[in-house]
Design a protein around this motif. Structure first.
Motif, PDB file in Angstrom:
ATOM      1  N   LEU A  98       0.830  -1.206   0.000  1.00  0.00           N
ATOM      2  CA  LEU A  98       0.000   0.000   0.000  1.00  0.00           C
ATOM      3  C   LEU A  98       0.866   1.258   0.000  1.00  0.00           C
ATOM      4  O   LEU A  98       0.617   2.205  -0.762  1.00  0.00           O
ATOM      5  N   THR A 101       2.416   1.773  -3.360  1.00  0.00           N
ATOM      6  CA  THR A 101       1.432   2.303  -4.318  1.00  0.00           C
ATOM      7  C   THR A 101       1.219   3.797  -4.105  1.00  0.00           C
ATOM      8  O   THR A 101       1.191   4.580  -5.061  1.00  0.00           O
ATOM      9  N   LEU A 102       1.069   4.194  -2.835  1.00  0.00           N
ATOM     10  CA  LEU A 102       0.873   5.611  -2.534  1.00  0.00           C
ATOM     11  C   LEU A 102       2.093   6.436  -2.944  1.00  0.00           C
ATOM     12  O   LEU A 102       1.952   7.553  -3.452  1.00  0.00           O
ATOM     13  N   SER A 103       3.281   5.875  -2.721  1.00  0.00           N
ATOM     14  CA  SER A 103       4.506   6.580  -3.109  1.00  0.00           C
ATOM     15  C   SER A 103       4.569   6.794  -4.618  1.00  0.00           C
ATOM     16  O   SER A 103       4.937   7.866  -5.090  1.00  0.00           O
ATOM     17  N   LEU A 105       2.025   7.010  -6.600  1.00  0.00           N
ATOM     18  CA  LEU A 105       1.026   8.021  -6.948  1.00  0.00           C
ATOM     19  C   LEU A 105       1.554   9.422  -6.665  1.00  0.00           C
ATOM     20  O   LEU A 105       1.328  10.354  -7.446  1.00  0.00           O
ATOM     21  N   VAL A 106       2.262   9.578  -5.538  1.00  0.00           N
ATOM     22  CA  VAL A 106       2.828  10.886  -5.202  1.00  0.00           C
ATOM     23  C   VAL A 106       3.884  11.300  -6.223  1.00  0.00           C
ATOM     24  O   VAL A 106       3.910  12.438  -6.681  1.00  0.00           O
TER      25      VAL A 106
END
Length: 337
Positions: A98, A101-103, A105-106
């Protein structure tokens, strides 16, 4: 290791009790009148789901249900699938996935989106940019903008001073300087996507001399040169960016152009580039670069002491300084040039 399981052949709903064991890289399934020996690589083994039995899916539609989840996990481990099985049952790996994935997206937002906006901005046809400018004035002349109260002579003097500036080779002069008044926006200037520059009366009144006004215009021309307004608009409208990137259509931006332009907050990099462009232009015309720093100081002082006459939603995003962050840093840098 021998496990008990239930086998369905994929043709009938009747369950068949079977046993499972490993023979090297093959799975042996045996029951009454049933013997299957399959390569492990040919089987599909979905990850565990809650407390339900583990599944083994065969290529011909058959399936096997294993109630002994722990025993099945150990069998997979013996087969060399321990890493996969461990990851499937570990919250730590799920959390790491997770965060990864967030990294991503950033990173895509901070770097991929600006890159895509810059590439798409180069594909927008001139006639659409001109329509954006027209839409801007058509919308805001009915709301926030008023006719300029400057005399024709004063406006012509500013226009003449701008026209006399020598531009870098191959550089186009902004399409036009538009003069307006606005009690709401105060001392301000905007570079529009089509190349027009909006100059408000309060900024002209705030300037001590015409060189400070020319310095502001040179800064806004830097934004025009780099297509900053359009790039910010594309970044603010992911749908518009996708349309421009894939099929070259940014007509969806026309309706939101006035609002997005007013709420634009340029990045530090955009401001540095516009300041650097202005500094070179001013030096080439024997105008001290400090003139831009001087007018920025006046704008900062006006920003700190002026209270809006009427509440307007998101007004904090409309003044010149809020759309040009880190004013003190910029002033210091400009005075050092």
């Amino acid at each position: 290791m021998l496990l008990t399981a239930v086998y369905y052949d994929g043709r009938q709903a009747r369950p068949h009790p079977v046993t499972l064991c490993l023979e090297g890289d093959k799975l042996l399934l045996q029951g009454r009148d049933i013997v299957r020996r399959e390569d492990l690589a040919s089987l599909k083994i979905p990850p565990p789901l809650g407390s339900t039995p583990r599944l083994i899916l065969f290529a011909d539609g058959g399936r096997c249900e294993v109630a002994d989840r722990q025993g099945f996990a150990e069998m997979l481990q013996d087969a060399g699938s321990s890493a996969v099985a461990g990851m499937e049952n570990s919250w730590w790996y799920a959390l790491a996935a997770l965060l990864l994935t967030l990294s991503l997206l950033v990173v895509a937002y901070l770097f991929g989106l600006p890159y895509a906006a810059r590439a798409a901005a180069d594909q927008v046809p001139v006639y659409l940019l001109e329509r954006m400018d027209t839409q801007f004035f058509a919308s805001l002349d009915q709301t926030l903008l008023k006719p300029s109260t400057l005399s024709d002579e004063r406006r012509q003097t500013i226009q003449d001073g701008w026209q006399r500036l020598a531009l870098p080779p191959g550089e186009d002069r902004p399409a036009h300087i538009e003069f307006r008044a606005s009690p709401t926006l105060g001392a301000n200037a905007f570079a529009l996507p089509g190349g027009n520059v909006l100059l408000l009366d309060d900024l002209v009144s705030l300037a001590s001399n015409d060189q400070e006004i020319l310095a502001v215009l040179a800064h806004e021309m830097g934004h025009v040169h780099e297509k900053h307004a359009l790039r910010q608009m594309l970044q603010a409208s992911v749908v518009g960016l996708a349309m421009a990137w894939y099929i070259g259509d940014v007509s969806s931006l026309l309706a939101v152009a006035p609002t997005v332009l007013l709420q634009t907050r340029y990045s530090r990099d955009f401001e540095r580039r516009a300041d650097a462009f202005a500094a070179e232009l001013l030096r080439a015309n024997a105008i001290p670069v400090s003139r831009l720093a001087d007018i920025l100081e006046k704008l900062e002082a006006a920003h700190q002491t002026t209270v809006p006459k009427q509440p307007v939603e998101s007004l904090e995003a409309l003044d010149y300084l809020s759309s040009h962050p880190n004013t003190e840093e910029r002033i210091k840098r400009l005075r050092g040039l």
